[in-house]
Scaffold this active site. Structure first.
Site, PDB file in Angstrom:
ATOM      1  N   ASP A  70       0.866  -1.259  -0.133  1.00 42.81           N
ATOM      2  CA  ASP A  70      -0.107  -0.063  -0.041  1.00 42.81           C
ATOM      3  C   ASP A  70       0.901   1.282   0.049  1.00 42.81           C
ATOM      4  OD1 ASP A  70      -2.468   1.729  -0.239  1.00 42.81           O
ATOM      5  OD2 ASP A  70      -2.486   1.686   2.307  1.00 42.81           O
ATOM      6  N   TYR A 171      -0.621  -8.026  -9.247  1.00 45.17           N
ATOM      7  CA  TYR A 171      -1.689  -7.319  -8.375  1.00 45.17           C
ATOM      8  C   TYR A 171      -3.154  -6.977  -9.228  1.00 45.17           C
ATOM      9  CZ  TYR A 171      -3.645  -3.020  -6.206  1.00 45.17           C
ATOM     10  OH  TYR A 171      -4.368  -2.095  -5.448  1.00 45.17           O
ATOM     11  N   ASP A 210      -1.509 -10.110  -4.444  1.00 45.37           N
ATOM     12  CA  ASP A 210      -2.780  -9.746  -4.111  1.00 45.37           C
ATOM     13  C   ASP A 210      -3.892  -9.952  -5.538  1.00 45.37           C
ATOM     14  OD1 ASP A 210      -5.142  -8.255  -3.549  1.00 45.37           O
ATOM     15  OD2 ASP A 210      -4.467  -6.042  -3.120  1.00 45.37           O
TER      16      ASP A 210
END
Length: 318
Positions: A70, A171, A210
């Site tokens: 993040d 991602y 992710d």
């Protein structure tokens, strides 16, 4: 749409799915809503001791970690690198780095053992998306993206080929608040599945990152309230299931821990979700069938701080 703050400053919606709090009608109603969301008390996940041998008794020879940070710079300020140094992986995969390669923090040079570093970021969006792969051993080959222009503009995939396997860190695009990118996400899922199937036909595959979906109800704390939210729509769950079947791939954590609940890798920053363990399992290690005999353990490091995600770790005996 971006939201504006009190002084007109634009505040971008986060990419991850969020469980929005319901409007408070009364103190009693608020308490009832909280109990419905988190139960009578927070149930935390306890990561069991690491298993470092394969089913055949062979000792682990490879340790891979994956973490959605993040924002790379913010993660480093929050001492994320301290955890990496203690965990000491052979390969580290990072997602949502939000950092172009020419602006990488100098602190990354401290990871002397992970000297082979590869980065991908959007060319026209600073502070958005991005992935990284750091390795002790030099890969045989490294490539970026999935070979389709529509899907290779946001820095979401790195592919590293090693002697025994191909590693993909990804991602995956979020469907967005209000599902504004759900249609795009479905196109991505189809293209990504086709790409991975091609890779897996040539060499055993390890996919990590992710993947922005909670596959089953056990993979998030509030399944009933999130069936129309990004990360748990029927379309995204179906796409993930098709990925597992078509490539094929196995969810390493569920392979080892099929009935383990409250094991999450993402918690929204809102409503003290992490302390209450109101989370989602969005981060995965998916393995080709031929890699399963080498699987020692698949870990969720839920106590590691520094992001709204926690890291995950894979042990293989190759």
């Amino acid at each position: 749409m971006p939201k504006r703050g009190k002084k007109g400053a634009v505040v971008e919606d986060a990419e991850e799915p969020k469980t929005e709090p319901e409007a408070k009608k009364s103190k009693a109603g608020a308490k009832k809503n909280e109990k419905e969301a988190v139960g009578e008390g927070a149930v935390l996940y306890e990561d069991p001791p690491d298993q470092k041998t394969s089913p055949s008794g062979k000792s682990a020879t490879l340790k891979i970690c994956s973490w959605n940070v993040d924002g790379l710079r913010a993660w480093i300020k929050k001492k994320g690198l301290d955890w990496v140094k203690e965990e000491a992986p052979d390969i580290l995969c990072l997602q949502e780095t939000k950092c172009s390669e020419n602006k990488l923090p100098v602190e990354l040079q401290e990871l002397s053992g992970l000297s082979h570093q590869y980065w991908s970021a959007p060319s026209d969006k600073e502070g958005y998306s991005g992935v990284g792969l750091l390795s002790r051993q030099c890969p045989l080959k490294v490539s970026y993206g999935i070979g389709e222009e529509e899907h290779d503009q946001e820095g979401r995939v790195i592919v590293a080929e090693y002697d025994a396997f191909v590693l993909v860190t990804a991602y995956v695009p979020n469907a967005g608040r209000g599902l504004v990118r759900l249609e795009y996400r479905q196109r991505w899922d189809e293209a990504f599945r086709k790409f991975l199937k091609g890779l897996a036909s040539r060499k055993p595959l390890v996919l990590c990152g992710d993947l922005n979906v909670a596959h089953e109800e056990i993979d998030l704390r509030n399944p009933k309230g999130n069936k129309k939210n990004a990360g748990f729509t029927p379309q995204e769950r179906q796409g993930f299931g098709e990925l597992l079947q078509a490539v094929p791939l196995t969810d390493s954590f569920r392979h080892l821990y099929p009935n383990t609940a409250y094991a999450y890798t993402f918690w929204t920053y809102m409503m003290n979700a992490r302390s209450k363990n109101v989370g989602w399992r969005l981060d995965y290690f998916l393995l080709s069938q031929s890699v399963l005999p080498a699987l020692c353990d698949s870990k969720i490091r839920s106590k590691a701080l520094g992001s709204d995600h926690c890291p995950i770790t894979l042990y293989l005996a190759l």
